[in-house]
Write a protein that holds these residues in place. Structure first.
Motif, mmCIF file in Angstrom:
data_model
loop_
_atom_site.group_PDB
_atom_site.id
_atom_site.type_symbol
_atom_site.label_atom_id
_atom_site.label_comp_id
_atom_site.label_asym_id
_atom_site.label_seq_id
_atom_site.Cartn_x
_atom_site.Cartn_y
_atom_site.Cartn_z
ATOM 1 N N PHE A 172 1.385 -15.967 -1.341
ATOM 2 C CA PHE A 172 0.201 -16.634 -1.874
ATOM 3 C C PHE A 172 -1.052 -16.186 -1.126
ATOM 4 C CE2 PHE A 172 -2.857 -20.073 -2.211
ATOM 5 C CZ PHE A 172 -2.816 -20.386 -3.559
ATOM 6 N N TYR A 173 -0.936 -16.079 0.198
ATOM 7 C CA TYR A 173 -2.078 -15.630 0.996
ATOM 8 C C TYR A 173 -2.474 -14.207 0.596
ATOM 9 C CZ TYR A 173 -5.165 -15.768 5.048
ATOM 10 O OH TYR A 173 -6.265 -15.791 5.856
ATOM 11 N N ALA A 174 -1.474 -13.354 0.327
ATOM 12 C CA ALA A 174 -1.755 -11.968 -0.060
ATOM 13 C C ALA A 174 -2.397 -11.875 -1.440
ATOM 14 C CB ALA A 174 -0.463 -11.144 -0.021
ATOM 15 N N LEU A 175 -2.204 -12.886 -2.278
ATOM 16 C CA LEU A 175 -2.844 -12.878 -3.598
ATOM 17 C C LEU A 175 -4.364 -12.867 -3.479
ATOM 18 C CD1 LEU A 175 -0.629 -15.461 -5.536
ATOM 19 C CD2 LEU A 175 -0.709 -12.992 -5.894
ATOM 20 N N ASP A 180 -5.803 -11.183 -1.179
ATOM 21 C CA ASP A 180 -6.120 -9.955 -0.450
ATOM 22 C C ASP A 180 -5.761 -8.724 -1.257
ATOM 23 O OD1 ASP A 180 -7.065 -8.500 1.748
ATOM 24 O OD2 ASP A 180 -5.073 -8.389 2.654
ATOM 25 N N GLY A 181 -5.712 -8.873 -2.578
ATOM 26 C CA GLY A 181 -5.504 -7.702 -3.421
ATOM 27 C C GLY A 181 -4.136 -7.571 -4.037
ATOM 28 N N LEU A 182 -3.208 -8.496 -3.765
ATOM 29 C CA LEU A 182 -1.892 -8.449 -4.398
ATOM 30 C C LEU A 182 -2.024 -8.879 -5.855
ATOM 31 C CD1 LEU A 182 1.141 -7.970 -3.548
ATOM 32 C CD2 LEU A 182 1.324 -10.469 -3.505
ATOM 33 N N ARG A 183 -1.428 -8.093 -6.783
ATOM 34 C CA ARG A 183 -1.591 -8.366 -8.205
ATOM 35 C C ARG A 183 -0.251 -8.287 -8.948
ATOM 36 N NH1 ARG A 183 -5.363 -10.183 -6.388
ATOM 37 N NH2 ARG A 183 -7.569 -9.705 -6.722
ATOM 38 N N PRO A 184 0.678 -9.195 -8.688
ATOM 39 C CA PRO A 184 1.949 -9.173 -9.419
ATOM 40 C C PRO A 184 1.795 -9.737 -10.831
ATOM 41 C CG PRO A 184 1.874 -11.057 -7.954
ATOM 42 C CD PRO A 184 0.610 -10.281 -7.702
ATOM 43 N N GLU A 185 2.698 -9.334 -11.710
ATOM 44 C CA GLU A 185 2.733 -9.894 -13.059
ATOM 45 C C GLU A 185 3.634 -11.112 -13.148
ATOM 46 O OE1 GLU A 185 3.392 -6.999 -16.140
ATOM 47 O OE2 GLU A 185 2.513 -5.400 -14.924
ATOM 48 N N ARG A 186 4.571 -11.267 -12.206
ATOM 49 C CA ARG A 186 5.495 -12.396 -12.169
ATOM 50 C C ARG A 186 5.731 -12.791 -10.712
ATOM 51 N NH1 ARG A 186 4.538 -12.110 -16.749
ATOM 52 N NH2 ARG A 186 5.905 -11.825 -18.564
ATOM 53 N N ARG A 204 0.826 -1.213 0.000
ATOM 54 C CA ARG A 204 0.000 0.000 0.000
ATOM 55 C C ARG A 204 0.858 1.260 0.000
ATOM 56 N NH1 ARG A 204 -3.422 -3.403 3.080
ATOM 57 N NH2 ARG A 204 -2.396 -2.842 5.041
ATOM 58 N N ALA A 205 2.045 1.180 0.581
ATOM 59 C CA ALA A 205 2.931 2.341 0.619
ATOM 60 C C ALA A 205 3.740 2.507 -0.667
ATOM 61 C CB ALA A 205 3.881 2.227 1.814
ATOM 62 N N HIS A 206 4.045 1.409 -1.347
ATOM 63 C CA HIS A 206 4.990 1.482 -2.464
ATOM 64 C C HIS A 206 4.414 1.019 -3.796
ATOM 65 C CE1 HIS A 206 8.438 2.582 0.032
ATOM 66 N NE2 HIS A 206 7.938 1.761 0.935
ATOM 67 N N GLY A 207 3.174 0.582 -3.821
ATOM 68 C CA GLY A 207 2.533 0.272 -5.085
ATOM 69 C C GLY A 207 2.487 -1.208 -5.411
ATOM 70 N N GLN A 208 1.528 -1.557 -6.276
ATOM 71 C CA GLN A 208 1.371 -2.944 -6.699
ATOM 72 C C GLN A 208 2.657 -3.438 -7.371
ATOM 73 O OE1 GLN A 208 -0.776 -5.377 -6.445
ATOM 74 N NE2 GLN A 208 -2.489 -4.346 -5.432
ATOM 75 N N PRO A 209 2.987 -4.707 -7.177
ATOM 76 C CA PRO A 209 4.249 -5.227 -7.709
ATOM 77 C C PRO A 209 4.189 -5.615 -9.179
ATOM 78 C CG PRO A 209 3.138 -6.934 -6.465
ATOM 79 C CD PRO A 209 2.300 -5.689 -6.319
ATOM 80 N N HIS A 210 5.269 -5.345 -9.874
ATOM 81 C CA HIS A 210 5.487 -6.026 -11.152
ATOM 82 C C HIS A 210 5.874 -7.468 -10.868
ATOM 83 C CE1 HIS A 210 6.922 -6.993 -15.159
ATOM 84 N NE2 HIS A 210 8.013 -7.469 -14.585
ATOM 85 N N GLY A 211 6.730 -7.656 -9.859
ATOM 86 C CA GLY A 211 7.180 -9.005 -9.527
ATOM 87 C C GLY A 211 7.409 -9.172 -8.048
ATOM 88 N N VAL A 212 7.433 -10.433 -7.619
ATOM 89 C CA VAL A 212 7.734 -10.794 -6.233
ATOM 90 C C VAL A 212 8.718 -11.950 -6.253
ATOM 91 C CG1 VAL A 212 6.842 -11.644 -4.026
ATOM 92 C CG2 VAL A 212 5.441 -10.104 -5.420
#
Length: 282
Positions: free
Chosen positions: A148-151, A153-159, A129-137
């Motif tokens: 995986f649990y955060a996926l 809850d709104g986590l939306r990485p591309e990779r 929330r402070a640094h923005g949605q991830p391109h990757g994790v």
């Protein structure tokens, strides 16, 4: 260990409720981090975010699409520093942090050196929330579980890159029980109690079973069959059901050396930065 096994064996027979409390406390206790060698990297910018009035501390480097580095159970953000320079060089902002009850961050809700996977996920989401949605994790061990649990809850990485993931914790409870000397009454009671403290049913932590409940991005999972901390079979099971997954079999790297292995770092960075990753088992 012999005394512990004897005590647990007795509790299994005559006082399983006490055995459940003891086993649960041990399961949720974060081992002390002994530290690993740190690569020389440029200084980053420290930051603090809060989770239910508790401070999560981390560092950010570079600029561009965000890539998050997520440590595992008993780990710390410093373990993943080998990934910083190549990711920044590839044009990414890199964010690493210590989850609650880990590293430089505050204790979690259960007290010092105790936490749960959902609480680790809450730490991660506060940083996002402070640094923005991830391109990757890039996530290690139980850090893959919290990712995986955060996926959900709104986590939306591309990779996603999972290094030695803990994907099927039920199997680990069997190893845990065999090591400490308790049986099914204590083991199943421990699983139930952990779920209560985590605020989620135990099955929520089984990645292969739950993958249909998320929109899974392309995944690279790297695992050594000789890993003594997490099961190579977890990565195999995950790769079988994940729609776009690549399983890389590492050799002679175990659970921890994987994080500093140049070939693994390069493979992970290439996967995160590739426009169209090649998906095949190795």
């Amino acid at each position: 260990m012999a005394a512990t096994r004897t005590a647990f064996g007795t509790l299994e027979r005559v006082a399983p409720a006490l055995g459940v409390r003891w086993a649960t406390n041990l399961w949720l206790t974060v081992p002390r981090f002994n530290g690993r060698a740190r690569p020389a990297i440029p200084a980053g910018t420290p930051f603090i975010v809060t989770v239910r009035d508790r401070k999560v501390r981390g560092t950010v480097w570079g600029s561009g699409p965000a890539v998050y580095l997520v440590h595992g159970w008993g780990g710390a953000s410093t373990q993943l520093l080998s990934f910083v320079t190549p990711l920044v060089g590839a044009g990414h902002k890199v964010i690493a942090f210590d989850a609650l009850s880990h590293g430089a961050s505050d204790p979690g809700e259960l007290g010092p050196r105790r936490t749960t996977i959902p609480e680790m996920a809450r730490s991660f989401m506060a940083v996002v929330r402070a640094h923005g949605q991830p391109h990757g994790v890039v996530a290690h061990s139980a850090g893959a579980s919290s990712t995986f649990y955060a996926l959900r809850d709104g986590l939306r990485p591309e990779r996603l890159v999972f290094l030695s993931p803990m994907a099927q914790p039920t199997e680990l409870t069997m190893v845990f029980a065999a090591t400490l000397g308790f049986g099914e009454r204590v083991r199943t009671g421990m699983m139930r109690r952990v779920g209560e403290l985590a605020g989620a049913p135990w099955d929520d932590f089984d990645m292969p079973r739950m993958v249909t409940r998320i929109a899974p991005p392309p995944l690279l999972t790297v695992h050594d069959p000789a890993d003594r901390e997490t099961r190579y079979a977890d990565s195999v099971a995950l790769a079988k059901v994940w729609p776009a997954a690549e399983l890389v079999t590492a050799r002679n790297l175990g659970h921890w050396r994987l994080l500093r292995d140049p070939a693994t770092v390069t493979r992970a960075v290439d996967f995160v930065t590739a426009a169209t990753p090649e998906l095949k088992a190795v």
